[in-house]
Design a protein around this motif. Sequence first.
Motif, mmCIF file in Angstrom:
data_model
loop_
_atom_site.group_PDB
_atom_site.id
_atom_site.type_symbol
_atom_site.label_atom_id
_atom_site.label_comp_id
_atom_site.label_asym_id
_atom_site.label_seq_id
_atom_site.Cartn_x
_atom_site.Cartn_y
_atom_site.Cartn_z
ATOM 1 N N GLU A 62 -11.362 -96.557 -27.375
ATOM 2 C CA GLU A 62 -12.115 -96.369 -26.134
ATOM 3 C C GLU A 62 -13.625 -96.439 -26.357
ATOM 4 O OE1 GLU A 62 -8.087 -94.992 -25.531
ATOM 5 O OE2 GLU A 62 -9.534 -94.476 -27.087
ATOM 6 N N GLU B 19 -3.321 -90.277 -29.658
ATOM 7 C CA GLU B 19 -2.096 -90.563 -28.927
ATOM 8 C C GLU B 19 -1.562 -89.343 -28.187
ATOM 9 O OE1 GLU B 19 0.833 -91.945 -31.662
ATOM 10 O OE2 GLU B 19 0.869 -90.093 -32.853
ATOM 11 N N GLU B 20 -1.834 -88.148 -28.674
ATOM 12 C CA GLU B 20 -1.371 -86.949 -27.973
ATOM 13 C C GLU B 20 -2.080 -86.769 -26.635
ATOM 14 O OE1 GLU B 20 0.011 -83.247 -29.798
ATOM 15 O OE2 GLU B 20 -1.064 -83.892 -31.598
ATOM 16 N N LEU B 21 -3.226 -87.407 -26.480
ATOM 17 C CA LEU B 21 -3.988 -87.310 -25.242
ATOM 18 C C LEU B 21 -3.905 -88.591 -24.421
ATOM 19 C CD1 LEU B 21 -7.170 -85.533 -26.640
ATOM 20 C CD2 LEU B 21 -5.316 -84.503 -25.327
ATOM 21 N N GLY B 22 -3.074 -89.525 -24.881
ATOM 22 C CA GLY B 22 -2.899 -90.763 -24.137
ATOM 23 C C GLY B 22 -3.934 -91.821 -24.430
ATOM 24 N N TYR B 23 -4.634 -91.709 -25.556
ATOM 25 C CA TYR B 23 -5.656 -92.678 -25.926
ATOM 26 C C TYR B 23 -5.224 -93.480 -27.146
ATOM 27 C CZ TYR B 23 -8.650 -90.010 -22.758
ATOM 28 O OH TYR B 23 -9.169 -89.394 -21.654
ATOM 29 N N THR B 24 -5.924 -94.595 -27.373
ATOM 30 C CA THR B 24 -5.630 -95.440 -28.535
ATOM 31 C C THR B 24 -6.639 -95.254 -29.655
ATOM 32 O OG1 THR B 24 -6.983 -97.278 -27.704
ATOM 33 C CG2 THR B 24 -4.663 -97.207 -27.002
ATOM 34 N N ALA C 114 -10.983 -86.236 -17.703
ATOM 35 C CA ALA C 114 -10.913 -86.347 -19.167
ATOM 36 C C ALA C 114 -11.954 -85.471 -19.826
ATOM 37 C CB ALA C 114 -11.095 -87.805 -19.586
ATOM 38 N N ASP D 57 -14.783 -90.458 -16.464
ATOM 39 C CA ASP D 57 -13.564 -89.762 -16.054
ATOM 40 C C ASP D 57 -13.798 -88.254 -16.150
ATOM 41 O OD1 ASP D 57 -11.028 -88.650 -15.789
ATOM 42 O OD2 ASP D 57 -10.031 -90.185 -16.991
#
Length: 392
Positions: free
Chosen positions: A231, A223-228, A242, A239
């Motif tokens: 993936e 979550e700190e990197l914007g992921y769930t 990324a 990306d």
Amino acid sequence: MKCAPQVKIPATYMRGGTSKGVFFRLQDLPEVAQAPGEARDKLLQRVIGSPDPYGKQTDGMGGATSSTSKVVILSPSDKPDHDVHYLFGQVSIDKPVVDWSGNCGNLTAAVGAFAINSGFVEPSRIPESGICSVRIWQANIGKTIVAHVPITNGEVQETGEFALDGVTFPAAEVEIEFMDPADGEGSLFPTGNLVDDLDVPGIGVLKATMINAGIPTIFVNAEELGYTGTELQDAINGDSKALAIFETIRAHGAVKMGLIASAGEAAARQHIPKIAFVAKPLDYTAASGKIVAAADIDLLVRALSMGKLHHAMMGTAAVAIGTAAAIPGTLVNLAAGGGERNSVCFGHPSGTLRVGAEAQAVNGQWTATKAVMSRSARILMEGWVRVPGACF
């Protein structure tokens, strides 16, 4: 212009876990390549088809992924109570590099069978039917691994019903015990902390668990990197931004772990450390189309190898996951719900994997005694591999 003819070298192409590699007996290599050095590295690069600026390894045995760009050299062990000496090389796809700094946990599953078939295990220790425990000295990291190989009618049994997510077909189960899995001679937690604040230029301060178990690994929160944490490969590997972020985190984490002196050295040391991100369980669809239910796993883990998101999970990283999960307070343990545990089932891009680990605190310092997981392995092809004689 006269060109040197090809030379042929006895070799076996094997799958171990979710990886594939070319296996050699040390004694079968050309004499100049039987010792570490430039000649050996050049030979093995040519076997695999590297370096390849096209990134395909068309002119070699590699499969153009980190999981299939691997070599193994085995020889009788000179260590007491060990059968075989296991040396692993991770061959870069596009760079002239063979990284000898770490182990491959997946291919470890094939080492036991290869050792038996190569005569490195005393015949008296091989049952007519049952399990042969092959004692492996992992030379890259200086550790003992025990592979429990099934035997039927005096021969290695490769077929079976054991299913491993990330591998299409079932095979015989091989249980692997990683003894004292802390990598090298260093501390399990090289910074002395279960969780660190890792300051990464251009990204900020991230919570990170950095552990030496199986292979040095950096864990961060998805979550700190914007992921769930759900993936799949395309979401990351397609990306470039990324991938650059993960590589920057990996490089600065490597410095904090004491593996390199400066972040600039990370590019020449791609195999270690690994970087992974963790999250609490969620439902997701694996790469095969399999539905993974949150209720069936303890946490989600995605890991990168050689700059790309792995299609399943590296065996050595699974050791790191199991060990970190067994220690209350690490990011892995917290993602799994916290508390004490001796095994964990995690979701990865291809499905799920269970790994067990034992850890204990001694005088305020955590130590790991062993990690256990099941894999499978089989011979894909055996005979000779050919390379141009002038390549090494």
